[in-house]
Design a protein around this motif. Structure first.
Motif, short mmCIF file in Angstrom:
data_model
loop_
_atom_site.label_atom_id
_atom_site.label_comp_id
_atom_site.label_asym_id
_atom_site.label_seq_id
_atom_site.Cartn_x
_atom_site.Cartn_y
_atom_site.Cartn_z
N LEU A 25 0.82 -1.21 0.00
CA LEU A 25 0.00 0.00 0.00
C LEU A 25 0.86 1.26 0.00
O LEU A 25 0.53 2.25 -0.67
N LEU A 26 1.96 1.23 0.73
CA LEU A 26 2.81 2.42 0.82
C LEU A 26 3.62 2.66 -0.45
O LEU A 26 4.16 3.76 -0.63
N ARG A 27 3.66 1.69 -1.34
CA ARG A 27 4.36 1.91 -2.63
C ARG A 27 3.71 3.04 -3.40
O ARG A 27 4.37 3.75 -4.13
N SER A 28 2.41 3.21 -3.24
CA SER A 28 1.70 4.24 -4.01
C SER A 28 1.68 5.59 -3.30
O SER A 28 1.11 6.54 -3.82
N GLY A 29 2.27 5.67 -2.13
CA GLY A 29 2.35 6.96 -1.44
C GLY A 29 2.08 6.86 0.05
O GLY A 29 1.73 5.80 0.57
N GLU A 30 2.27 7.97 0.72
CA GLU A 30 2.11 8.03 2.17
C GLU A 30 0.65 7.80 2.58
O GLU A 30 -0.26 8.17 1.84
N LEU A 51 3.40 -1.07 11.91
CA LEU A 51 4.19 0.08 11.42
C LEU A 51 5.41 0.33 12.29
O LEU A 51 6.48 0.67 11.77
N ARG A 52 5.28 0.12 13.58
CA ARG A 52 6.42 0.29 14.48
C ARG A 52 7.53 -0.69 14.12
O ARG A 52 8.71 -0.33 14.01
N VAL A 53 7.16 -1.95 13.88
CA VAL A 53 8.15 -2.96 13.51
C VAL A 53 8.81 -2.59 12.19
O VAL A 53 10.04 -2.63 12.05
N LEU A 54 8.00 -2.19 11.21
CA LEU A 54 8.54 -1.82 9.90
C LEU A 54 9.45 -0.59 10.00
O LEU A 54 10.47 -0.51 9.31
N ARG A 55 9.10 0.33 10.86
CA ARG A 55 9.94 1.52 11.05
C ARG A 55 11.26 1.16 11.71
O ARG A 55 12.32 1.62 11.31
N VAL A 60 10.02 1.67 6.78
CA VAL A 60 8.99 2.71 6.79
C VAL A 60 9.55 3.93 7.50
O VAL A 60 10.27 3.82 8.48
N ARG A 61 9.23 5.09 6.98
CA ARG A 61 9.57 6.36 7.62
C ARG A 61 8.25 7.05 7.97
O ARG A 61 7.22 6.76 7.37
N ASP A 62 8.30 7.94 8.90
CA ASP A 62 7.08 8.66 9.26
C ASP A 62 7.40 10.14 9.44
O ASP A 62 8.54 10.52 9.65
N ARG A 63 6.36 10.95 9.29
CA ARG A 63 6.50 12.38 9.48
C ARG A 63 5.16 12.91 9.98
O ARG A 63 4.11 12.35 9.70
N ARG A 64 5.25 13.99 10.71
CA ARG A 64 4.05 14.66 11.23
C ARG A 64 3.52 15.62 10.19
O ARG A 64 4.27 16.33 9.53
N LEU A 70 2.07 10.60 9.05
CA LEU A 70 2.00 9.91 7.76
C LEU A 70 3.17 8.96 7.64
O LEU A 70 4.30 9.29 8.01
N TYR A 71 2.88 7.79 7.10
CA TYR A 71 3.89 6.75 6.92
C TYR A 71 4.17 6.57 5.44
O TYR A 71 3.26 6.59 4.61
N GLY A 72 5.45 6.41 5.12
CA GLY A 72 5.86 6.19 3.74
C GLY A 72 6.86 5.06 3.66
O GLY A 72 7.54 4.73 4.63
N LEU A 73 6.97 4.51 2.48
CA LEU A 73 7.90 3.41 2.23
C LEU A 73 9.32 3.94 2.17
O LEU A 73 9.59 4.96 1.55
N ASP A 74 10.23 3.23 2.80
CA ASP A 74 11.66 3.51 2.68
C ASP A 74 12.29 2.26 2.08
O ASP A 74 12.77 1.37 2.78
N ALA A 75 12.22 2.18 0.76
CA ALA A 75 12.61 0.97 0.04
C ALA A 75 14.08 0.62 0.21
O ALA A 75 14.47 -0.53 -0.03
N ALA A 76 14.91 1.57 0.60
CA ALA A 76 16.33 1.27 0.81
C ALA A 76 16.51 0.16 1.84
O ALA A 76 17.46 -0.62 1.77
N GLY A 77 15.57 0.06 2.76
CA GLY A 77 15.64 -0.98 3.78
C GLY A 77 15.45 -2.38 3.22
O GLY A 77 15.76 -3.38 3.88
N LEU A 78 14.93 -2.47 1.99
CA LEU A 78 14.74 -3.78 1.35
C LEU A 78 16.00 -4.28 0.65
O LEU A 78 16.00 -5.38 0.11
N ARG A 79 17.07 -3.50 0.68
CA ARG A 79 18.30 -3.89 -0.01
C ARG A 79 18.78 -5.29 0.38
O ARG A 79 19.11 -6.09 -0.49
N PRO A 80 18.82 -5.65 1.68
CA PRO A 80 19.28 -7.01 2.02
C PRO A 80 18.41 -8.10 1.38
O PRO A 80 18.92 -9.14 0.96
N VAL A 81 17.12 -7.86 1.29
CA VAL A 81 16.20 -8.83 0.68
C VAL A 81 16.48 -8.92 -0.82
O VAL A 81 16.57 -10.00 -1.39
#
Length: 117
Positions: A25-30, A51-55, A60-64, A70-81
């Motif tokens: 879901l977060l691939r399409s935006g926050e 979301l806490r685990v993913l962060r 996942v990154r979040d911002r106020r 709002l939560y958004g995808l941080d795909a850089a974290g998928l690099r090991p996968v």
């Protein structure tokens, strides 16, 4: 042997199907936690926990924004996968190449059989 904590390992974090759905879901935006909970038909506390685990594993990154977070995808974290699964790419490419060669040989054999009739 005890499993590694899901909060420290990206592989364990994405092993949970609902967390993978959140990432999709977060691939399409926050999105807010409320939106995610509604779309996934889960409780808000349940979505917040995922979301806490993913962060914590860096997916996942979040911002106020005003009163909401709002939560958004941080795909850089998928690099090991990506790096781990990429190791199987050569295997699959070779398998498909062998399958293609077999199909081409089969077609040629059938064509030659028709021509011989």
């Amino acid at each position: 042997m005890a499993r590694a904590a899901t909060t420290s390992d990206v592989f364990n974090a994405i092993a949970e199907p609902q967390r993978r759905e959140i990432l999709v879901l977060l691939r399409s935006g926050e999105r807010s936690v409320t939106e995610l909970a509604r779309e996934l038909e889960m409780t808000q506390p349940g979505a917040s926990k995922h979301l806490r685990v993913l962060r914590e594993v860096g997916l996942v990154r979040d911002r106020r924004e005003g009163k909401q977070r709002l939560y958004g995808l941080d795909a850089a974290g998928l690099r090991p996968v990506h790096e781990w699964t990429g190791g199987f790419e050569q295997f699959w490419n070779e398998s498909f190449d062998r399958l293609d060669a077999y199909v081409q040989d089969l077609k040629q054999t059938r064509q030659q059989a028709r021509e011989a009739e």
